[in-house]
Design an enzyme around this catalytic site. Structure first.
Site, PDB file in Angstrom:
ATOM      1  N   GLU A  94      -1.502  -4.570 -10.674  1.00 51.61           N
ATOM      2  CA  GLU A  94      -0.305  -3.916 -11.224  1.00 51.61           C
ATOM      3  C   GLU A  94       0.675  -4.912 -11.830  1.00 51.61           C
ATOM      4  O   GLU A  94       1.395  -4.592 -12.755  1.00 51.61           O
ATOM      5  CB  GLU A  94       0.400  -3.101 -10.131  1.00 51.61           C
ATOM      6  CG  GLU A  94       1.485  -2.218 -10.674  1.00 51.61           C
ATOM      7  CD  GLU A  94       1.838  -1.055  -9.759  1.00 51.61           C
ATOM      8  OE1 GLU A  94       3.003  -0.648  -9.772  1.00 51.61           O
ATOM      9  OE2 GLU A  94       0.963  -0.554  -9.040  1.00 51.61           O
TER      10      GLU A  94
ATOM     11  N   ASP B 179      -1.008  -1.013  -6.949  1.00 49.29           N
ATOM     12  CA  ASP B 179      -0.437  -0.618  -5.653  1.00 49.29           C
ATOM     13  C   ASP B 179      -1.189   0.574  -5.083  1.00 49.29           C
ATOM     14  O   ASP B 179      -1.485   1.538  -5.795  1.00 49.29           O
ATOM     15  CB  ASP B 179       1.045  -0.235  -5.813  1.00 49.29           C
ATOM     16  CG  ASP B 179       1.949  -1.462  -5.814  1.00 49.29           C
ATOM     17  OD1 ASP B 179       1.412  -2.587  -5.693  1.00 49.29           O
ATOM     18  OD2 ASP B 179       3.177  -1.304  -5.937  1.00 49.29           O
TER      19      ASP B 179
ATOM     20  N   TYR C 289       2.715  -3.788   3.015  1.00 54.79           N
ATOM     21  CA  TYR C 289       3.080  -2.919   1.879  1.00 54.79           C
ATOM     22  C   TYR C 289       4.352  -2.114   2.178  1.00 54.79           C
ATOM     23  O   TYR C 289       4.437  -1.443   3.210  1.00 54.79           O
ATOM     24  CB  TYR C 289       1.914  -1.978   1.585  1.00 54.79           C
ATOM     25  CG  TYR C 289       2.092  -1.123   0.354  1.00 54.79           C
ATOM     26  CD1 TYR C 289       1.999  -1.687  -0.911  1.00 54.79           C
ATOM     27  CD2 TYR C 289       2.364   0.231   0.461  1.00 54.79           C
ATOM     28  CE1 TYR C 289       2.162  -0.907  -2.057  1.00 54.79           C
ATOM     29  CE2 TYR C 289       2.524   1.026  -0.675  1.00 54.79           C
ATOM     30  CZ  TYR C 289       2.423   0.444  -1.925  1.00 54.79           C
ATOM     31  OH  TYR C 289       2.591   1.210  -3.046  1.00 54.79           O
TER      32      TYR C 289
END
Length: 706
Positions: free
Chosen positions: A9, A105, A314
């Site tokens: 990303e 992601d 995350y």
């Protein structure tokens, strides 16, 4: 030899993956190795097309052209990042590329970033999915060993497309309808409008609130040389207060120069467990409450700790639990944070058999990602900025606290009688600090210590106090409590809530007062009067959010959902067009726009005052004053910078005034003598040097020296 194309990303994540996969030929926009080619997006490279792309007539905003409902919504390459899109497209279409690994992601938006790029590049190749919760080398290697079939995430992609298309249809049509109807910059959306509605609702509750006076009795007594207080208890409802002033005064008079007979002493062993691990919303709430960070700021800091420093997992998670496969890694994660103030608790935990239990390990309560916890990557605190250190500290302490035993104490309740009335006091005695040890002073228990008292003890009343108070209205919403309300009403997701709040500020629909309280502006209040009724309440948007979740799980159909959104959009435009309401700028100034000559509006931006042209097409903006990070030399509050050019001055609410030139001169003098910042930088480097030697061999070396 066939190769595998990996699509990340962001460049930083792409470079990390490339390093782990031994790709070392750094090209323009991608890195190549013998087996893998790693390239990256820059966030979204493809987006939904603007209305103008469906016809020339949509370049002008006219009510008669609404609603805009194209049979199929088109995607376009974003001009600003088209160069990188062409690079990615070229790599995707290479003949020697046989397979694509999506490494964006691991979530709804990340899936959309990659799939739109692949679709726009017209590529039809086998797709695999990298799904990881931390970006350490170990996590990347393990993720590539367990790549998933890309088709498993088709429903997640359909859900992402449904969300994007619904926002486009409702947002574009609602905003154009309001703006053309009232000739003012008015925007509405399926999440931002009900969120604004909740802010107004809270202000209305505060406005309508009527405070009520209440009264309580406190008596001072003592046992031996120890003084302590007891409170009167209403036998009817067990309350410590009453709204009846006369009743309280009469009871208080009865206590003068009397004695209390102790009729009951009850001791109960109690336990208090740590709060659950952090998800993003809870972390944003805490960071706002403790440090005043905005939701957007906390997410940005978390992203850096995840991507750049690789010390936290995350961030965009809605779970506060771990999965069973993480339990075996807990010891390594404790070792990674075994430094500085955390060492005492870490060393204790490392001597125990660390196990998971249902209070923080539950597979059924984890959807895409587990709770935010430290990674196995060792941290060097000196590498972190002050703000990064604060967020890291919150996460580490919460992580360690859930692994610790509960806080244990004995609660003693003493009940006495005097003149037929009941008096009571509670006291606590610590048995085991448990998880509070992980927090140090932050979580220090406020314990009420009382002397040893027995049943039938007679205590003399030394003093009687009647206390008066008033019931409080609900507090104004701040970013932390607004996040709670959004979560409660299922408005937005963990990944989108921060952006929604930011948009409300940037559209001047809300403003901050007292540096934290969120207040609705006149523009926001009027917008809610003009917006369609259904769009103002959270129920409809919450229902849509549930539908989107069901689409991602394969329990609902994307096309059915979008058809319903199209019908709703028609109703929105119709309702706005039929309205007889008026919009009035009550913040018009005498200042004229330097570009079009129309009058300017004064608005409170998030960081200060601005002048904005009343003509939405001109949209000229000019800063009048802004809150800076510079501090007042007298009271240390943040200074406001006002004026233009040579006339700029710093002003403080305490009355301090200082010209910008004088301020710069003072700062220059401080720099020569070594500023506070220089000292902090020096200390940070010292700490970093110390941490370098704080490693697993330190203890062994110390023993050798002996």
């Amino acid at each position: 030899m066939k190769k595998i194309l990996v699509l990340a990303e962001k460049p930083s994540v792409g470079r990390d993956i490339a390093r782990v996969l031994n790709c070392n030929k750094d090209k323009n926009g991608y890195i190549e190795g013998n087996k893998y080619i790693v390239t990256w997006a820059l966030g979204h490279l493809v987006t939904l097309a603007d209305p103008e792309s469906y016809g020339e007539k949509y370049k002008s905003w006219k009510m008669e052209d609404l609603p805009i409902l194209p049979p199929k919504l088109k995607t376009v390459v974003i001009k600003k990042t088209s160069k990188q899109f062409n690079t990615v497209k070229a790599q995707l279409n290479r003949e020697d590329v046989s397979e694509i690994v999506i490494a964006t992601d691991a979530g709804r938006e990340g899936e959309l970033v990659a799939r739109w790029i692949i679709e726009k590049a017209h590529v039809k190749k086998s797709i695999k999915r990298l799904w990881i919760s931390s970006s350490t080398d170990k996590a990347i290697k393990e993720g590539f060993d367990k790549l998933k079939d890309g088709r498993q995430y088709n429903n997640l992609y359909y859900s992402a497309v449904a969300r994007a298309e619904a926002d486009w249809l409702v947002g574009i049509n609602g905003t154009r309808a309001l703006t053309t109807k009232y000739n003012a910059q008015l925007s509405c959306g399926r999440v931002q409008t009900p969120t604004l509605g909740m802010i107004l609702k809270r202000e209305e509750e505060i406005r309508k609130f009527v405070p009520k006076e209440y009264y309580s009795i406190e008596v001072l007594t003592k046992k031996g040389s120890s003084n302590f207080k007891m409170n009167w208890i209403d036998k009817k409802n067990n309350s410590t207060s009453s709204f009846n002033e006369e009743k309280i005064e009469n009871i208080a008079r009865k206590f003068n120069n009397k004695e209390i007979k102790i009729i009951d002493v009850k001791k109960v062993d109690k336990k208090r467990y740590s709060k659950p691990l952090y998800d993003l919303t809870e972390l944003q709430r805490d960071a706002n409450k403790r440090f005043g960070f905005s939701a957007k700021e906390t997410l940005s800091i978390m992203q850096k700790l995840y991507e750049h420093h690789k010390v936290l997992t995350y961030p965009r998670t809605d779970s506060r639990y771990l999965t069973t496969d993480i339990v075996d890694t807990l010891k390594d994660r404790i070792k990674a944070v075994n430094i500085s103030d955390y060492s005492k608790v870490c060393n204790k935990l490392l001597k125990t058999n660390i196990k998971g239990n249902k209070s923080f390990v539950d597979n059924s309560k984890v959807s895409d990602h587990h709770a935010i916890i430290p990674t196995e990557e060792r941290v060097f605190l000196g590498d972190l900025s002050d703000k990064e250190r604060k967020i890291y500290d919150l996460v580490v302490k919460r992580f360690l606290s859930v692994l610790c035993p509960p806080f244990e104490y004995v609660e003693t309740t003493i009940t006495g009688q005097c003149e037929g009335e009941t008096l009571r006091v509670k006291g606590n005695k610590v048995v085991n600090l448990g998880f509070t040890e992980a927090y140090g002073d932050d979580e220090e228990e406020k314990l009420n210590s009382i002397p040893e008292i027995l049943v039938n003890d007679i205590l003399k009343i030394e003093e009687v106090k009647v206390k008066a108070g008033k019931t409080n209205p609900p507090a104004y919403l701040n970013e932390g409590t607004l996040l709670t309300e959004m979560e409660k009403n299922n408005l937005g997701t963990v990944a989108t809530r921060a952006d929604i709040i930011e948009k409300l500020f940037n559209s001047f629909l809300v403003e901050k007062k007292n540096n934290k309280d969120i207040h609705i502006t006149s523009k926001g209040r009027q917008l809610l009067n003009l917006a369609p009724e259904k769009l103002k309440t959270p129920s409809l948007t919450a229902e849509w959010e549930t539908r989107l979740t069901n689409i991602s799980k394969g329990k609902d159909n994307k096309n059915t959902f979008i058809d319903e959104i199209r019908e709703y959009t028609k109703d929105v435009v119709k309702e706005i067009n039929k309205s007889n309401s008026k919009f009035k700028h009550d913040n018009l100034t005498k200042n004229k726009c330097p570009n079009c000559g129309k009058f300017m509006l004064e608005v409170n931006g998030k960081k200060g005052k601005m002048l904005v042209c009343e003509d939405r097409e001109c949209n000229t903006r000019k800063t009048v004053s802004q809150i800076t990070n510079s501090r007042c030399p007298n009271c240390h509050k943040k200074l406001e910078l006002r004026g233009e050019g040579d006339n700029k001055i710093f002003a403080c609410s305490c009355g301090h005034r200082e010209k910008l030139s004088a301020f710069n001169k003072r700062k220059s003098e401080e720099k020569k003598n070594g500023s506070k910042k220089d000292i902090q930088k020096y200390l940070k480097n010292q700490n970093k040097n110390e941490e370098t030697f704080n490693n697993p061999f330190a203890e062994a070396l110390a023993k050798l020296k002996k």
